[in-house]
Design a protein around this motif. Sequence first.
Motif, short mmCIF file in Angstrom:
data_model
loop_
_atom_site.label_atom_id
_atom_site.label_comp_id
_atom_site.label_asym_id
_atom_site.label_seq_id
_atom_site.Cartn_x
_atom_site.Cartn_y
_atom_site.Cartn_z
N ILE A 106 0.89 -1.10 0.17
CA ILE A 106 0.12 -0.08 0.04
C ILE A 106 1.07 1.42 0.10
O ILE A 106 1.79 1.17 0.54
N VAL A 107 0.60 2.22 -0.92
CA VAL A 107 1.62 3.33 -1.14
C VAL A 107 0.45 4.28 -1.06
O VAL A 107 -0.78 4.52 -1.82
N GLY A 108 0.81 5.42 -0.42
CA GLY A 108 -0.02 6.60 -0.44
C GLY A 108 0.22 7.89 0.70
O GLY A 108 1.15 7.29 1.74
N GLN A 109 -0.29 8.87 0.82
CA GLN A 109 -0.28 9.72 1.94
C GLN A 109 -0.88 9.11 3.25
O GLN A 109 -2.05 8.80 3.31
N ARG A 110 -0.36 9.25 4.48
CA ARG A 110 -0.59 8.67 5.52
C ARG A 110 -1.91 9.85 5.98
O ARG A 110 -1.75 10.93 5.99
N GLY A 111 -2.92 9.20 6.23
CA GLY A 111 -4.18 9.79 6.83
C GLY A 111 -5.18 10.12 5.74
O GLY A 111 -6.39 10.03 6.14
N LYS A 112 -4.73 9.47 4.55
CA LYS A 112 -5.67 9.39 3.38
C LYS A 112 -5.73 8.05 2.72
O LYS A 112 -6.81 7.49 2.81
N ALA A 113 -4.70 7.58 2.53
CA ALA A 113 -4.67 6.11 1.82
C ALA A 113 -4.46 5.07 2.90
O ALA A 113 -5.13 3.92 2.80
N ARG A 117 -2.46 4.03 14.29
CA ARG A 117 -2.90 4.56 15.49
C ARG A 117 -2.44 3.58 16.61
O ARG A 117 -2.41 2.47 16.53
N ARG A 118 -2.12 3.96 17.93
CA ARG A 118 -1.81 3.31 19.06
C ARG A 118 -2.89 3.11 19.90
O ARG A 118 -3.75 4.17 20.44
N LEU A 119 -3.42 1.95 20.61
CA LEU A 119 -4.44 1.63 21.33
C LEU A 119 -3.92 1.54 22.76
O LEU A 119 -4.55 2.20 23.78
N SER A 120 -2.82 0.81 22.93
CA SER A 120 -2.22 0.56 24.23
C SER A 120 -0.80 0.50 24.13
O SER A 120 -0.14 0.66 23.03
N ARG A 121 -0.08 0.25 25.21
CA ARG A 121 1.19 0.08 25.00
C ARG A 121 1.84 -0.77 24.37
O ARG A 121 2.93 -0.69 23.81
N LYS A 122 1.04 -1.95 24.12
CA LYS A 122 1.62 -3.07 23.13
C LYS A 122 0.73 -3.47 22.06
O LYS A 122 0.94 -4.43 21.33
N VAL A 123 -0.31 -2.46 21.82
CA VAL A 123 -1.20 -2.76 20.64
C VAL A 123 -1.30 -1.51 19.89
O VAL A 123 -1.74 -0.44 20.24
N GLY A 124 -1.34 -1.71 18.43
CA GLY A 124 -1.71 -0.68 17.54
C GLY A 124 -2.61 -1.09 16.55
O GLY A 124 -2.95 -2.29 16.50
N GLN A 125 -3.07 -0.12 15.68
CA GLN A 125 -3.86 -0.42 14.45
C GLN A 125 -3.51 0.07 13.05
O GLN A 125 -2.86 1.39 13.41
N VAL A 126 -3.30 -0.62 12.17
CA VAL A 126 -3.20 -0.03 10.87
C VAL A 126 -4.45 -0.14 10.07
O VAL A 126 -5.16 -1.39 9.90
N TRP A 127 -4.75 0.98 9.31
CA TRP A 127 -5.87 0.98 8.51
C TRP A 127 -5.54 0.34 7.01
O TRP A 127 -4.37 0.78 6.28
N VAL A 131 -10.32 -3.30 4.08
CA VAL A 131 -10.11 -4.32 5.34
C VAL A 131 -10.72 -3.73 6.42
O VAL A 131 -11.26 -4.11 7.31
N GLY A 132 -10.09 -2.37 6.88
CA GLY A 132 -10.41 -1.70 8.12
C GLY A 132 -9.25 -1.53 8.72
O GLY A 132 -8.20 -1.81 8.41
N TRP A 133 -9.48 -1.43 10.21
CA TRP A 133 -8.46 -1.18 11.25
C TRP A 133 -8.10 -2.79 11.55
O TRP A 133 -8.84 -3.49 12.08
N VAL A 134 -6.73 -3.07 11.34
CA VAL A 134 -6.19 -4.57 11.72
C VAL A 134 -5.13 -4.19 12.95
O VAL A 134 -4.63 -3.35 12.88
N ARG A 135 -5.40 -4.86 13.94
CA ARG A 135 -4.53 -4.83 15.14
C ARG A 135 -2.92 -5.48 14.93
O ARG A 135 -2.84 -6.48 13.87
N PHE A 136 -1.90 -4.99 15.31
CA PHE A 136 -0.68 -5.53 15.51
C PHE A 136 -0.10 -5.17 16.52
O PHE A 136 -0.38 -4.40 17.51
N ARG A 140 7.54 -0.97 18.80
CA ARG A 140 8.45 0.09 18.98
C ARG A 140 7.57 1.44 18.09
O ARG A 140 6.58 1.09 17.61
N GLN A 141 7.84 2.43 18.07
CA GLN A 141 7.20 3.64 17.84
C GLN A 141 7.40 3.71 16.09
O GLN A 141 8.36 3.41 15.64
N VAL A 142 6.33 3.83 15.48
CA VAL A 142 6.09 3.97 13.87
C VAL A 142 6.58 5.34 13.21
O VAL A 142 6.15 6.20 14.03
#
Length: 399
Positions: A106-113, A117-127, A131-136, A140-142
């Motif tokens: 996936i290539v594009g501007q972050r926030g549009k394509a 976002r970070r949910l907790s200390r060890k859980v984040g999500q990528v859109w 598919v939607g928001w998928v946990r990972f 470390r900081q993205v």
Amino acid sequence: MRFRLAPTPAQEQALLEHCSHARYVWNLAVEQHRHWRPGRQSAPGYAEQSRQLTEARKAFAWLGAGSQTVQQQALRDFAQAMSNFFAGTHRRPTWRKAGVHEGFRIVGQRGKAWDVRRLSRKVGQVWIPKVGWVRFRWSRQVSGIAKSFRVRRDRAGRWHVCFAVIPPPVEGPGTGEVVGVDRGVAVSAALSTGERLSVPGLRATEASRMRRLQRRLACAERGSNRRARVKAVIARLKARESDRRKDWVEQTSTDLARRFDLIGVEDLKVKNMVRSARGTTAAPGTNVRAKAGLNRSIHAAGWGLLVTRLEQKAPGRVEKVNPAYTSQTCHACGHCAAESRESQAVFRCRACGHVDHADVNAAKNIRDIAVGRTVTARGALQPLGGAVNREPQPVLSCG
């Protein structure tokens, strides 16, 4: 920057559809270029293939239901692969297979394509589109400079998301320290400091289980559910071995980049060294099984990956030297003789009696070459300007 994805069953099905669409578009591009022959019209480029993709999405509902970003990026990746092939840096792009090449970009501007976002200390999500928001797992900081990411599924069934970020190089100590690294099979990396490092592979119980599973796989019927289950277990064991090797390479390369300002390594053509000895039908090879075992050992030791990561973490501080005679030359006196290396581990100089570990002795010679001295077949460990332990030669003059 790679993170472990944790999709739900529904999200995993959507991710697999993205993978299949990207693989389908890639294979169509490969097929188009396979039809090209000298004298024919040139194969379509990215612009023409993109136009054909738009028409195909209108004609086939199953393809139009997928993400256009994923499918179009597969064409961009193929165009880049062909450019690398014509530049001579990579091999020609080949077919992608289901179960082996599962991934998309996936290539594009972050926030549009896409977004993170970070949910907790060890859980984040990528859109991810469609598919939607998928946990990972947030380890470390993205970085905010990431402009693309790739989602991949390995043979063990694990999903990962990889953000395209080039990390800064590792700073050296600034003390002028130099180290030589000799790569081997029994000892993965021997340092001129005397350290001997080995890749942690499978444990004895795991290796025994791997052999049992491989025998069971050989007896299973092709296409059966039993064979698929056995292959999945084998894939998980191999993934465990690969993870340990990569972790060892990362830790070793970072440690060397931090401790030394100059790192000398052998200039080995690993791709040529691990070629099969099978030969052809007309000229079959010899010792094929033994060579295959050696090739597996070289891959397991991570020869190529270690140097690649060193060059990436310490750019300009990795010196590749000619490995000729480094394992036969005594570091103490410079005498070169094949008989001095009594075994894989023992080096005993026939001239001065110096005893050392064979790989460590070779690493010391590599270090000396890296700082400007050379090893020659005449047995002289020569400084710049030539050897000083040769008999004086007459100066010939004409006239």
